[in-house]
Design an enzyme around this catalytic site. Structure first.
Site, PDB file in Angstrom:
ATOM      1  N   ARG A 151      -9.910  22.739  24.495  1.00  0.00           N
ATOM      2  CA  ARG A 151     -10.287  23.311  23.352  1.00  0.00           C
ATOM      3  C   ARG A 151     -10.491  24.564  23.479  1.00  0.00           C
ATOM      4  O   ARG A 151     -10.993  25.142  24.393  1.00  0.00           O
ATOM      5  CB  ARG A 151     -11.526  22.671  22.471  1.00  0.00           C
ATOM      6  CG  ARG A 151     -11.319  20.956  22.307  1.00  0.00           C
ATOM      7  CD  ARG A 151     -12.713  20.782  21.658  1.00  0.00           C
ATOM      8  NE  ARG A 151     -12.564  19.358  21.210  1.00  0.00           N
ATOM      9  CZ  ARG A 151     -12.979  18.418  22.097  1.00  0.00           C
ATOM     10  NH1 ARG A 151     -13.769  18.595  23.245  1.00  0.00           N
ATOM     11  NH2 ARG A 151     -13.043  16.978  21.687  1.00  0.00           N
ATOM     12  N   LYS A 175     -20.753  17.788  23.224  1.00  0.00           N
ATOM     13  CA  LYS A 175     -22.015  17.470  22.368  1.00  0.00           C
ATOM     14  C   LYS A 175     -22.733  16.210  23.047  1.00  0.00           C
ATOM     15  O   LYS A 175     -22.365  15.195  23.338  1.00  0.00           O
ATOM     16  CB  LYS A 175     -21.312  17.159  20.874  1.00  0.00           C
ATOM     17  CG  LYS A 175     -22.505  16.824  19.846  1.00  0.00           C
ATOM     18  CD  LYS A 175     -22.156  16.762  18.626  1.00  0.00           C
ATOM     19  CE  LYS A 175     -23.106  16.677  17.504  1.00  0.00           C
ATOM     20  NZ  LYS A 175     -22.595  16.400  16.144  1.00  0.00           N
ATOM     21  N   HIS A 240      -4.786  25.228  19.172  1.00  0.00           N
ATOM     22  CA  HIS A 240      -4.950  23.680  18.731  1.00  0.00           C
ATOM     23  C   HIS A 240      -3.339  23.251  19.148  1.00  0.00           C
ATOM     24  O   HIS A 240      -3.417  22.120  19.345  1.00  0.00           O
ATOM     25  CB  HIS A 240      -5.301  23.641  17.297  1.00  0.00           C
ATOM     26  CG  HIS A 240      -5.398  22.484  16.806  1.00  0.00           C
ATOM     27  ND1 HIS A 240      -6.296  21.456  17.057  1.00  0.00           N
ATOM     28  CD2 HIS A 240      -4.600  21.672  16.013  1.00  0.00           C
ATOM     29  CE1 HIS A 240      -6.221  20.526  16.564  1.00  0.00           C
ATOM     30  NE2 HIS A 240      -5.094  20.560  15.820  1.00  0.00           N
ATOM     31  N   ARG A 243      -2.679  22.596  22.406  1.00  0.00           N
ATOM     32  CA  ARG A 243      -3.312  21.051  23.041  1.00  0.00           C
ATOM     33  C   ARG A 243      -2.878  19.975  22.551  1.00  0.00           C
ATOM     34  O   ARG A 243      -2.735  19.192  23.138  1.00  0.00           O
ATOM     35  CB  ARG A 243      -5.048  21.414  22.282  1.00  0.00           C
ATOM     36  CG  ARG A 243      -5.888  20.190  22.587  1.00  0.00           C
ATOM     37  CD  ARG A 243      -7.313  20.511  21.822  1.00  0.00           C
ATOM     38  NE  ARG A 243      -7.866  19.140  21.531  1.00  0.00           N
ATOM     39  CZ  ARG A 243      -8.903  18.776  22.436  1.00  0.00           C
ATOM     40  NH1 ARG A 243      -8.727  18.863  23.815  1.00  0.00           N
ATOM     41  NH2 ARG A 243      -9.500  17.543  22.082  1.00  0.00           N
ATOM     42  N   HIS A 266     -12.017  12.893  23.243  1.00  0.00           N
ATOM     43  CA  HIS A 266     -12.190  12.066  21.707  1.00  0.00           C
ATOM     44  C   HIS A 266     -12.942  10.586  21.769  1.00  0.00           C
ATOM     45  O   HIS A 266     -12.766   9.859  22.574  1.00  0.00           O
ATOM     46  CB  HIS A 266     -10.781  11.708  21.100  1.00  0.00           C
ATOM     47  CG  HIS A 266     -10.025  12.996  20.922  1.00  0.00           C
ATOM     48  ND1 HIS A 266      -8.699  12.913  20.598  1.00  0.00           N
ATOM     49  CD2 HIS A 266     -10.147  14.075  20.472  1.00  0.00           C
ATOM     50  CE1 HIS A 266      -8.065  13.899  20.301  1.00  0.00           C
ATOM     51  NE2 HIS A 266      -9.061  14.882  20.200  1.00  0.00           N
ATOM     52  N   TYR A 275      -3.171  13.104  17.311  1.00  0.00           N
ATOM     53  CA  TYR A 275      -2.531  14.370  18.429  1.00  0.00           C
ATOM     54  C   TYR A 275      -1.497  14.009  18.988  1.00  0.00           C
ATOM     55  O   TYR A 275      -0.770  14.879  19.342  1.00  0.00           O
ATOM     56  CB  TYR A 275      -3.875  14.914  19.140  1.00  0.00           C
ATOM     57  CG  TYR A 275      -4.774  15.736  18.581  1.00  0.00           C
ATOM     58  CD1 TYR A 275      -4.692  17.130  19.112  1.00  0.00           C
ATOM     59  CD2 TYR A 275      -5.946  15.038  17.951  1.00  0.00           C
ATOM     60  CE1 TYR A 275      -5.738  18.049  18.292  1.00  0.00           C
ATOM     61  CE2 TYR A 275      -6.737  16.120  17.340  1.00  0.00           C
ATOM     62  CZ  TYR A 275      -6.718  17.463  17.581  1.00  0.00           C
ATOM     63  OH  TYR A 275      -7.505  18.228  16.816  1.00  0.00           O
TER      64      TYR A 275
END
Length: 305
Positions: A151, A175, A240, A243, A266, A275
């Site tokens: 990212r 996170k 993006h 990626r 993910h 994606y």
């Protein structure tokens, strides 16, 4: 989630929209307004909203025109897709929003040939004598974006010694303290090693800039300039998009979708499927070539005299 949290997430999203390919000023303003109104309607809980909350929000739009509902839904879907892709939430509840218009458009895709053009443009730069350290930095950035699917935020904030010459992977913490293993190609490690020679050992970042690290917006600008030099419309290239190209091209090469989910970080496999869009013809070919019954199905076809 508090109103202040919502405000920070919305600003971060709008920053991406501003720097991303061709996001018109009016679009950014409209998206910002729609997101702030949605946050107010949910008492500052937009960032944590689930399907139930979004269904209620959609129901409240019932008196609005189809075009307005389509715009609001598009703004929120893109917002939640951004949060999921950035690892800021585990899922993407956007499917619960109304779709009064046409179906969701496919993400932008760069062909292998397009990516080759980008790398050719980089190669021309670093071949110049003497080499410009900023060209070496660009080479390292491109190798990591396309070669590892990082990212934008993860890339620009890499610590100076995050990538080791003798270790073909990188461990990133996202996170909630979740860790994921990211592959680092030989080419990327070599490009990083050349660039790191020009980074002050006292700096904590691999890509320092000013008193901190390279910004996401500056990264967008560099990629668009590179795209123009490579003869590719700048609005087709962004961190993006690269990626996405990383995932799409790996899948086309036979990579496992679950492996891609892990590499991309993910939490929900549905996000990975977005994606890694591939055309239906390739999927049919994949079934015919790889499915255990493929050969039997071919043999069972009627033969004409």
């Amino acid at each position: 989630m508090s109103r202040s949290d919502d405000r920070a997430l919305i600003e971060r999203f709008l920053e991406m929209m501003t720097a991303e390919a061709g996001a018109a000023g009016n679009t950014v303003v409209a998206y910002g307004t729609d997101l702030r109104l949605a946050s107010e309607a949910l008492d500052g809980g937009l960032g944590d909203a689930g399907a139930a909350e979004l269904e209620k929000l959609g129901a409240a739009w019932s008196e609005l025109s189809r075009a307005t509902v389509a715009r609001k839904s598009a703004a929120l879907r893109r917002f939640f897709a951004f949060l999921a892709d950035e690892g800021l939430r585990k899922d993407d509840p956007g499917a619960a929003l109304p779709r009064p218009g046409s179906g969701r458009s496919l993400p932008k895709v760069l062909s292998v040939g397009d990516v080759d053009k980008l790398f050719e443009a980089v190669a021309e730069r670093i071949a110049r004598v003497p080499a410009d350290p900023l060209d070496l930095r660009l080479a390292a950035l491109i190798e990591l974006l396309y070669g590892s699917g990082l990212r934008a935020t993860e890339l620009v904030s890499l610590p100076r010694n995050a990538i080791h010459p003798d270790r073909p992977f990188l461990i990133l913490k996202g996170k909630g303290g979740r860790e994921r293993l990211v592959p680092i190609s030989d080419r990327a490690r070599a490009a990083v090693a050349l660039w790191r020679e020009h980074v002050d050992a006292a700096r904590p970042w691999l890509f320092p800039s000013g008193k901190a690290h390279l910004s996401r917006i500056r990264l967008y600008q560099m990629l668009k300039a590179l795209a123009a030099a490579a003869g590719i419309p700048p609005d087709r290239v962004s961190p993006h998009v690269l990626r996405h190209a990383f995932a799409t091209h790996l899948l086309e090469g036979g990579a496992d979708l679950r492996a891609l989910q892990t590499m991309l970080g993910h939490a929900d496999i549905a996000t990975t499927e977005i994606y890694t869009h591939v055309d239906s013809r390739r999927l049919v070919d994949l079934v015919n070539q790889r499915h255990p019954l493929g050969e039997a199905l071919v043999d069972a076809k009627p033969r004409h005299a």
